[in-house]
Design an enzyme around this catalytic site. Structure first.
Site, short mmCIF file in Angstrom:
data_model
loop_
_atom_site.label_atom_id
_atom_site.label_comp_id
_atom_site.label_asym_id
_atom_site.label_seq_id
_atom_site.Cartn_x
_atom_site.Cartn_y
_atom_site.Cartn_z
N GLU A 1 0.82 -1.20 0.00
CA GLU A 1 0.00 0.00 0.00
C GLU A 1 0.86 1.26 0.00
O GLU A 1 1.94 1.30 0.58
CB GLU A 1 -0.94 0.00 1.21
N CYS B 1 3.44 8.60 1.10
CA CYS B 1 3.97 7.69 2.11
C CYS B 1 4.27 6.36 1.42
O CYS B 1 3.36 5.67 0.98
CB CYS B 1 2.93 7.54 3.21
N CYS C 1 6.43 -6.72 7.30
CA CYS C 1 7.59 -6.23 8.04
C CYS C 1 8.05 -7.31 9.00
O CYS C 1 7.24 -7.87 9.74
CB CYS C 1 7.23 -4.96 8.81
N CYS D 1 6.32 -5.17 15.53
CA CYS D 1 6.03 -4.34 16.70
C CYS D 1 4.59 -4.64 17.14
O CYS D 1 3.70 -4.81 16.31
CB CYS D 1 6.16 -2.86 16.35
N CYS E 1 1.54 -2.49 15.72
CA CYS E 1 1.52 -2.13 14.30
C CYS E 1 0.83 -3.21 13.47
O CYS E 1 1.17 -4.39 13.56
CB CYS E 1 2.95 -1.93 13.81
N CYS F 1 -1.39 6.09 10.27
CA CYS F 1 -0.15 5.46 10.76
C CYS F 1 -0.39 4.07 11.33
O CYS F 1 -1.25 3.90 12.19
CB CYS F 1 0.46 6.27 11.91
N1 SAH Z 1 9.16 0.76 10.05
C1 SAH Z 1 9.38 2.15 10.16
C2 SAH Z 1 8.52 2.91 9.19
C3 SAH Z 1 7.03 2.79 9.46
S1 SAH Z 1 6.55 4.35 9.95
C4 SAH Z 1 9.16 2.60 11.58
O1 SAH Z 1 8.67 1.81 12.36
O2 SAH Z 1 9.53 3.72 11.90
C5 SAH Z 1 5.08 4.10 10.70
C6 SAH Z 1 4.98 4.88 11.99
O3 SAH Z 1 3.69 4.59 12.55
C7 SAH Z 1 6.00 4.40 13.02
O4 SAH Z 1 6.39 5.44 13.88
C8 SAH Z 1 5.18 3.39 13.77
O5 SAH Z 1 5.71 3.11 15.03
C9 SAH Z 1 3.86 4.06 13.84
N2 SAH Z 1 2.74 3.15 14.10
C10 SAH Z 1 2.70 1.81 13.89
N3 SAH Z 1 1.48 1.33 14.24
C11 SAH Z 1 0.76 2.38 14.68
C12 SAH Z 1 -0.57 2.53 15.15
N4 SAH Z 1 -1.39 1.49 15.21
N5 SAH Z 1 -0.99 3.76 15.51
C13 SAH Z 1 -0.17 4.82 15.40
N6 SAH Z 1 1.09 4.75 14.94
C14 SAH Z 1 1.56 3.54 14.60
FE1 SF4 Z 2 7.67 -2.69 11.04
FE2 SF4 Z 2 5.43 -1.55 11.91
FE3 SF4 Z 2 7.47 -1.90 13.57
FE4 SF4 Z 2 7.65 -0.06 11.62
S1 SF4 Z 2 6.22 -0.03 13.35
S2 SF4 Z 2 9.19 -1.59 12.23
S3 SF4 Z 2 6.48 -1.09 10.01
S4 SF4 Z 2 6.30 -3.53 12.59
#
Ligand code: SAH
Ligand code: SF4
Length: 350
Positions: free
Chosen positions: A90, A103, A110, A114, A117, A341
């Protein structure tokens, strides 16, 4: 071969392999990345013979297939894109009044997983190639018809945030090559100041972002202690906060302290949002030039976390701001189309 994503050297060897003069690469580059041409026939400054040679050799400038496009009430647009091998990812466009950010994703899924996420909850498929990363931006420009690269502001598609699916620093070479093409002044020509790469903290690679690219850095910090961070971001067990902060210092040694690092902080109810957490956070980043970006957690089905109440987010922000840090609360965009996000998850894997 799909030529999108090839740099000057690679294009030059294609041309010389066809007994063409290497200087032709300037024209080819211009058509691909400045004009956004989708077929060789349109490249009127190239000889008819060369145009024919390029298509006869089976080269293309094919964009990924747009499987679905969704528009939110706030004009955020999300595309589900499919590459040749069927992999789907996406890409999101987030408009502001006189500019906007694309974006882009760097991986399908991934590997980091996390806990908060949605992308991390799906199966990791593979790294994207440089071409597939560049093609996302080009597909977005196709969608808005913003070709050739506008030389004047305002530009509708003015910024890139590497904040889509995947961890860019676990696919560093492709991400680097793609960003070099996106910021090339004779092509797509985005300013480096308008490109932000976000990482979950792959510490050893962070200084290279300053050395190779000179784009802005955002770090998904999300917790002030290893104890909490270990629980919500598995990568912290590999690169704990001490190492991550040292990497940020190295980044800043190279990029300069005027190049603020954005510390992203997702507000999780009862997990990382206390006053003590805010104070610990400031101790952690001491000595670095940073600003904070507080992200209200976007809830999704199947995830146990809740977003902190607004009052607590405001209080958290005030504590940081009283100590003279910028700490705005991010406004969530495109929520009803799952474009905000951390909500990206390609349809095929639903
Ligand atoms: N993998 C990279 C790039 C993804 S950026 C990273 O983790 O930085 C996406 C951003 O959204 C990151 O800061 C991530 O921590 C945040 N994010 C992930 N899941 C989210 C959620 N459910 N609500 C708000 N932010 C979230
Ligand atoms: Fe991967 Fe989501 Fe963690 Fe970013 S926030 S490193 S996209 S699992």
């Amino acid at each position: 071969m799909n030529l999108i994503g090839l740099n000057r050297d690679a294009l030059t060897s294609i041309l010389t392999g066809m007994d063409e003069k290497p200087f032709r690469v300037k024209q080819l580059w211009h058509w691909i990345y400045f004009q956004g041409a989708t077929d060789f026939g349109a490249m009127t400054t190239l000889s008819k013979t060369l145009r024919a040679k390029l298509s006869d050799a089976g080269h293309t400038l094919k964009r990924p297939v747009v499987v679905r496009e969704q528009n939110a009430a706030d004009r955020t647009r999300k595309w589900l894109l499919r590459f040749d091998d069927g992999t789907e990812i996406e890409t999101v466009y987030i408009p502001e009044d006189d500019r906007g950010a694309v974006c882009v994703s760097t991986q399908a899924g991934c590997p980091n997983a996390c806990a908060f996420c949605r992308t991390g909850s799906m199966k990791f498929r593979r790294n994207l190639t440089a071409g597939e990363i560049v093609a996302q931006f080009m597909a977005a420009r196709d969608s808005y018809g913003e070709w050739p690269s506008p030389s004047l502001e305002p530009r509708y598609l003015s910024n890139v945030v590497v904040m889509g699916m995947g961890e860019p620093l676990l696919n560093y070479e492709a991400t680097r090559d793609a960003l070099k093409i996106i910021t090339d002044p004779e092509g797509i020509a985005l300013s480096k100041r308008r490109v932000t790469l976000s990482t979950s903290g792959v510490a050893p690679v962070i200084p290279r972002v300053a050395e190779d690219l000179d784009v802005k850095l955002a770090v998904s910090l999300h917790a002030p202690t290893d104890e909490v961070r270990d629980k919500i971001m598995p990568i912290n067990r590999k690169y704990p906060l001490k190492e991550l902060m040292a990497a940020c210092r190295k980044f800043q040694d190279i990029a300069g302290t005027r190049n603020y690092i954005t510390m992203e902080y997702v507000m999780l109810d009862g997990v990382n949002d206390s006053e003590a957490d805010a104070r610990e956070l400031m101790r952690l980043v001491k000595g670095l030039a940073v600003k904070f970006n507080l992200i209200p957690f976007n809830e999704w089905t199947g995830c146990p976390f809740k977003c902190s109440p607004t009052g607590r987010i405001v209080k958290f922000s005030k504590i940081l701001e009283n100590a003279h840090y910028a700490a705005p609360v991010r406004v969530s965009r495109g929520q009803e189309i799952m474009a905000a996000c951390g909500q990206l998850k390609a349809a095929a894997d639903n």
